[in-house]
Design a protein around this motif. Sequence first.
Motif, PDB file in Angstrom:
ATOM      1  N   ALA A  34     -57.073 -10.210  15.795  1.00  0.00           N
ATOM      2  CA  ALA A  34     -56.788 -11.254  16.984  1.00  0.00           C
ATOM      3  C   ALA A  34     -58.450 -11.079  17.712  1.00  0.00           C
ATOM      4  N   MET A  35     -58.313 -12.313  18.459  1.00  0.00           N
ATOM      5  CA  MET A  35     -59.396 -12.595  19.192  1.00  0.00           C
ATOM      6  C   MET A  35     -59.009 -12.994  20.637  1.00  0.00           C
ATOM      7  N   ALA A  80     -55.507 -14.886  24.325  1.00  0.00           N
ATOM      8  CA  ALA A  80     -55.788 -14.393  23.132  1.00  0.00           C
ATOM      9  C   ALA A  80     -55.107 -15.157  21.856  1.00  0.00           C
ATOM     10  N   ILE A  81     -55.468 -14.925  20.638  1.00  0.00           N
ATOM     11  CA  ILE A  81     -54.993 -15.548  19.327  1.00  0.00           C
ATOM     12  C   ILE A  81     -54.829 -14.783  18.310  1.00  0.00           C
ATOM     13  N   THR A  88     -50.310 -17.309  20.002  1.00  0.00           N
ATOM     14  CA  THR A  88     -51.502 -17.330  21.294  1.00  0.00           C
ATOM     15  C   THR A  88     -50.768 -16.746  22.463  1.00  0.00           C
ATOM     16  N   THR A  89     -51.500 -16.274  23.273  1.00  0.00           N
ATOM     17  CA  THR A  89     -50.933 -15.888  24.850  1.00  0.00           C
ATOM     18  C   THR A  89     -51.940 -16.079  25.769  1.00  0.00           C
ATOM     19  N   TYR A  90     -51.547 -16.552  27.184  1.00  0.00           N
ATOM     20  CA  TYR A  90     -52.427 -16.851  28.135  1.00  0.00           C
ATOM     21  C   TYR A  90     -52.063 -15.843  29.399  1.00  0.00           C
ATOM     22  N   ALA A  91     -52.765 -15.794  30.165  1.00  0.00           N
ATOM     23  CA  ALA A  91     -52.752 -15.239  31.384  1.00  0.00           C
ATOM     24  C   ALA A  91     -51.981 -16.218  32.207  1.00  0.00           C
ATOM     25  N   ASP A  92     -51.211 -16.032  33.244  1.00  0.00           N
ATOM     26  CA  ASP A  92     -50.194 -16.870  33.828  1.00  0.00           C
ATOM     27  C   ASP A  92     -51.232 -17.725  34.615  1.00  0.00           C
ATOM     28  N   ARG A 138     -63.068  -9.232  20.320  1.00  0.00           N
ATOM     29  CA  ARG A 138     -62.500  -9.037  19.245  1.00  0.00           C
ATOM     30  C   ARG A 138     -61.538  -7.786  19.602  1.00  0.00           C
ATOM     31  N   ALA A 139     -60.172  -8.065  19.389  1.00  0.00           N
ATOM     32  CA  ALA A 139     -58.997  -6.866  19.426  1.00  0.00           C
ATOM     33  C   ALA A 139     -59.217  -5.787  18.503  1.00  0.00           C
ATOM     34  N   ILE A 140     -58.874  -4.597  19.028  1.00  0.00           N
ATOM     35  CA  ILE A 140     -59.105  -3.376  18.478  1.00  0.00           C
ATOM     36  C   ILE A 140     -58.063  -3.786  16.971  1.00  0.00           C
ATOM     37  N   GLU A 141     -58.377  -3.152  15.855  1.00  0.00           N
ATOM     38  CA  GLU A 141     -57.625  -3.433  14.606  1.00  0.00           C
ATOM     39  C   GLU A 141     -56.165  -3.270  14.902  1.00  0.00           C
ATOM     40  N   SER A 142     -55.283  -4.112  14.446  1.00  0.00           N
ATOM     41  CA  SER A 142     -53.788  -3.861  14.484  1.00  0.00           C
ATOM     42  C   SER A 142     -53.080  -3.897  15.666  1.00  0.00           C
ATOM     43  N   ARG A 143     -53.794  -4.269  16.871  1.00  0.00           N
ATOM     44  CA  ARG A 143     -53.447  -4.063  18.045  1.00  0.00           C
ATOM     45  C   ARG A 143     -53.400  -5.521  18.843  1.00  0.00           C
ATOM     46  N   TRP A 144     -52.155  -5.950  19.355  1.00  0.00           N
ATOM     47  CA  TRP A 144     -52.029  -7.188  19.993  1.00  0.00           C
ATOM     48  C   TRP A 144     -52.600  -7.121  21.402  1.00  0.00           C
TER      49      TRP A 144
END
Length: 123
Positions: A32-33, A49-50, A57-61, A97-103
């Motif tokens: 995830a990035m 994040a994606i 995908t997710t976004y801050a409010d 870049r996200a830590i592996e396997s972490r959302w």
Amino acid sequence: VHLVESGGGLVQAGGSLTLSCLASGRTFGNYAMGWLRQAPGKERVFVAAISGSGGVTTYADSVKGRFTISRTNAENTVNLQMNSLKPEDTAVYYCARAIESRWPRGPSDFGSWGQGTQVTVSS
């Protein structure tokens, strides 16, 4: 991994900018990035994040409905399209870049960072 952002600059309120991030390495699609930002005198905060496939995908409010994150795994790139910009969007924007396997949900969920690109929105 090496992450390089581009596309920052000065824009008037209501305008648009697109940030791009180019990542090195062959495992780009496995992670995830995200994009985070840090305004002067404030902590770094999550923006968007994606997932590795690009399907989630997710976004801050604060940016929901105005910003869009996307990625092209074949080109090792992740973008942040920013519309209807406001002066409070002024910050240094970081690709990460996200830590592996972490959302990712916050800065602590990211393990690699770019150098940042400045976005300034004038009123």
